[in-house]
Scaffold this motif. Sequence first.
Motif, mmCIF file in Angstrom:
data_model
loop_
_atom_site.group_PDB
_atom_site.id
_atom_site.type_symbol
_atom_site.label_atom_id
_atom_site.label_comp_id
_atom_site.label_asym_id
_atom_site.label_seq_id
_atom_site.Cartn_x
_atom_site.Cartn_y
_atom_site.Cartn_z
ATOM 1 N N MET A 1 0.827 -1.203 0.000
ATOM 2 C CA MET A 1 0.000 0.000 0.000
ATOM 3 C C MET A 1 0.864 1.256 0.000
ATOM 4 S SD MET A 1 -3.010 -1.101 2.670
ATOM 5 C CE MET A 1 -3.650 0.558 2.752
ATOM 6 N N ALA A 2 1.937 1.245 0.821
ATOM 7 C CA ALA A 2 2.822 2.401 0.879
ATOM 8 C C ALA A 2 3.506 2.627 -0.463
ATOM 9 C CB ALA A 2 3.858 2.210 1.982
ATOM 10 N N ARG A 3 3.938 1.548 -1.094
ATOM 11 C CA ARG A 3 4.591 1.677 -2.397
ATOM 12 C C ARG A 3 3.628 2.219 -3.450
ATOM 13 N NH1 ARG A 3 7.668 -4.198 -2.401
ATOM 14 N NH2 ARG A 3 9.490 -3.592 -1.141
ATOM 15 N N TRP A 4 2.423 1.689 -3.438
ATOM 16 C CA TRP A 4 1.424 2.182 -4.385
ATOM 17 C C TRP A 4 1.097 3.650 -4.110
ATOM 18 C CZ3 TRP A 4 -0.121 0.643 -8.893
ATOM 19 C CH2 TRP A 4 -0.035 -0.696 -9.240
ATOM 20 N N GLY A 5 1.021 4.006 -2.840
ATOM 21 C CA GLY A 5 0.743 5.400 -2.501
ATOM 22 C C GLY A 5 1.819 6.337 -3.009
ATOM 23 N N ILE A 6 3.077 5.968 -2.799
ATOM 24 C CA ILE A 6 4.185 6.796 -3.284
ATOM 25 C C ILE A 6 4.144 6.912 -4.799
ATOM 26 C CG2 ILE A 6 6.699 6.908 -3.503
ATOM 27 C CD1 ILE A 6 6.881 5.636 -0.736
ATOM 28 N N ALA A 7 3.902 5.777 -5.477
ATOM 29 C CA ALA A 7 3.886 5.787 -6.940
ATOM 30 C C ALA A 7 2.748 6.668 -7.475
ATOM 31 C CB ALA A 7 3.750 4.361 -7.462
ATOM 32 N N ILE A 8 1.565 6.540 -6.880
ATOM 33 C CA ILE A 8 0.411 7.316 -7.362
ATOM 34 C C ILE A 8 0.618 8.804 -7.131
ATOM 35 C CG2 ILE A 8 -2.039 7.780 -6.951
ATOM 36 C CD1 ILE A 8 -2.352 4.768 -6.342
ATOM 37 N N VAL A 9 1.053 9.167 -5.926
ATOM 38 C CA VAL A 9 1.258 10.592 -5.627
ATOM 39 C C VAL A 9 2.362 11.166 -6.499
ATOM 40 C CG1 VAL A 9 1.934 12.229 -3.830
ATOM 41 C CG2 VAL A 9 0.366 10.361 -3.284
ATOM 42 N N ALA A 10 3.434 10.399 -6.712
ATOM 43 C CA ALA A 10 4.524 10.864 -7.575
ATOM 44 C C ALA A 10 4.038 11.057 -9.009
ATOM 45 C CB ALA A 10 5.691 9.880 -7.535
ATOM 46 N N LEU A 11 3.195 10.140 -9.489
ATOM 47 C CA LEU A 11 2.652 10.267 -10.833
ATOM 48 C C LEU A 11 1.799 11.525 -10.971
ATOM 49 C CD1 LEU A 11 2.114 9.169 -13.671
ATOM 50 C CD2 LEU A 11 0.236 7.811 -12.714
ATOM 51 N N TYR A 12 0.946 11.772 -9.993
ATOM 52 C CA TYR A 12 0.118 12.978 -10.039
ATOM 53 C C TYR A 12 0.974 14.239 -9.945
ATOM 54 C CZ TYR A 12 -4.556 10.931 -9.944
ATOM 55 O OH TYR A 12 -5.717 10.276 -10.287
ATOM 56 N N GLY A 13 2.030 14.180 -9.138
ATOM 57 C CA GLY A 13 2.923 15.318 -9.055
ATOM 58 C C GLY A 13 3.605 15.600 -10.385
ATOM 59 N N LEU A 14 4.020 14.534 -11.082
ATOM 60 C CA LEU A 14 4.643 14.700 -12.396
ATOM 61 C C LEU A 14 3.649 15.274 -13.395
ATOM 62 C CD1 LEU A 14 7.088 14.220 -14.250
ATOM 63 C CD2 LEU A 14 6.203 11.898 -14.654
ATOM 64 N N ILE A 15 2.429 14.756 -13.388
ATOM 65 C CA ILE A 15 1.391 15.273 -14.293
ATOM 66 C C ILE A 15 1.125 16.754 -14.004
ATOM 67 C CG2 ILE A 15 -1.066 15.128 -14.858
ATOM 68 C CD1 ILE A 15 -0.859 12.098 -14.426
ATOM 69 N N ALA A 16 1.062 17.094 -12.711
ATOM 70 C CA ALA A 16 0.796 18.488 -12.340
ATOM 71 C C ALA A 16 1.908 19.416 -12.803
ATOM 72 C CB ALA A 16 0.628 18.590 -10.826
ATOM 73 N N LEU A 17 3.131 18.912 -12.835
ATOM 74 C CA LEU A 17 4.262 19.746 -13.248
ATOM 75 C C LEU A 17 4.339 19.922 -14.754
ATOM 76 C CD1 LEU A 17 7.100 18.478 -10.864
ATOM 77 C CD2 LEU A 17 5.979 20.710 -10.820
ATOM 78 N N ILE A 18 4.100 18.849 -15.517
ATOM 79 C CA ILE A 18 4.355 18.927 -16.954
ATOM 80 C C ILE A 18 3.139 19.361 -17.771
ATOM 81 C CG2 ILE A 18 6.127 17.152 -16.753
ATOM 82 C CD1 ILE A 18 4.198 15.178 -18.058
ATOM 83 N N THR A 19 1.916 19.177 -17.237
ATOM 84 C CA THR A 19 0.730 19.514 -18.030
ATOM 85 C C THR A 19 0.676 20.992 -18.403
ATOM 86 O OG1 THR A 19 -0.548 17.673 -17.094
ATOM 87 C CG2 THR A 19 -1.779 19.467 -18.111
ATOM 88 N N PRO A 20 0.876 21.929 -17.466
ATOM 89 C CA PRO A 20 0.854 23.345 -17.886
ATOM 90 C C PRO A 20 1.917 23.671 -18.923
ATOM 91 C CG PRO A 20 0.671 23.162 -15.500
ATOM 92 C CD PRO A 20 1.012 21.806 -16.012
ATOM 93 N N TRP A 21 3.081 23.042 -18.817
ATOM 94 C CA TRP A 21 4.150 23.280 -19.792
ATOM 95 C C TRP A 21 3.760 22.735 -21.163
ATOM 96 C CZ3 TRP A 21 7.199 19.863 -22.619
ATOM 97 C CH2 TRP A 21 8.268 20.452 -23.306
#
Length: 284
Positions: A14-34
Amino acid sequence: MFHRLANPSLSVRMARWGIAIVALYGLIALITPWLVQAGLLPDPNGGLENPIYAPPSLAHWCGTDRLGRDVCVRTLSGSSVALQVVLIALLLALAIGVPLGMVSGYLGGGVDRLLVLVMDTLYTLPVLLLSVVLAFLLGRGLPNAAAALCVVYVPQYFRVVRNQSAQVKAELFIEAARSLGAGPAWILRRYLFRNVITSVPVLLTLNAADAVLVLGGLGFLGLGLPETIPEWGSDLQQALTALPTGIWWTALFPGLAMFVLVLGLSFLGEGLENWLSGSPVNLS
């Protein structure tokens, strides 16, 4: 949000999945406006040239909405908006609630009684109800939504930190510091802070999951962000009228994006809780 799990390997996953999901959303949040600014993705508010309510296709992977806007781009852009608002709100709540809780728990007396009265009054109100009232008073907009969420979560940090501070101030090392002439400010910074801050990361993570839902609820009620800002709750509200006619995609993708982010933050909070409570979670 989740009870302690008997199977530690499940908690690790669960912890690994949580880190992966949050990291993915963080990456999407960073690159989408660009990507939108570079013209690699269409404008989330554009779409006059597109057909309205077009179903998912190669041209529009998640279809279009009632204004012809690309649902996929608006959903991706909503990640950036959600994380931005939630992060600002919770960091402000953290910066206000933790110091107030430390001062209240350490000093006690009239200061403690006054702060507890105010915070308990705010805490007894349902989170969504309080946020709706604050959003209505402040008006729509990103800073106002962040401010409304901030006020909602300050009492939670205050209560946790205040209770721990009241316990820690009775410890022998605090008495020793006082006997050596250390003042309240020094004790709060040097001794109390490091002993009460350990429970905050778990609360921060779980509050983030809750805040995503509250922000979506404000948007669904029309009290969150302006329609020109892509936000999952307002997109779901606009999709509600079209859903009975079989236009499912305008509601599915924003709702799914919100659900997965909340799930990831909840998983991450469970992993942090296990680690900080003395049940280490080996994520390697």
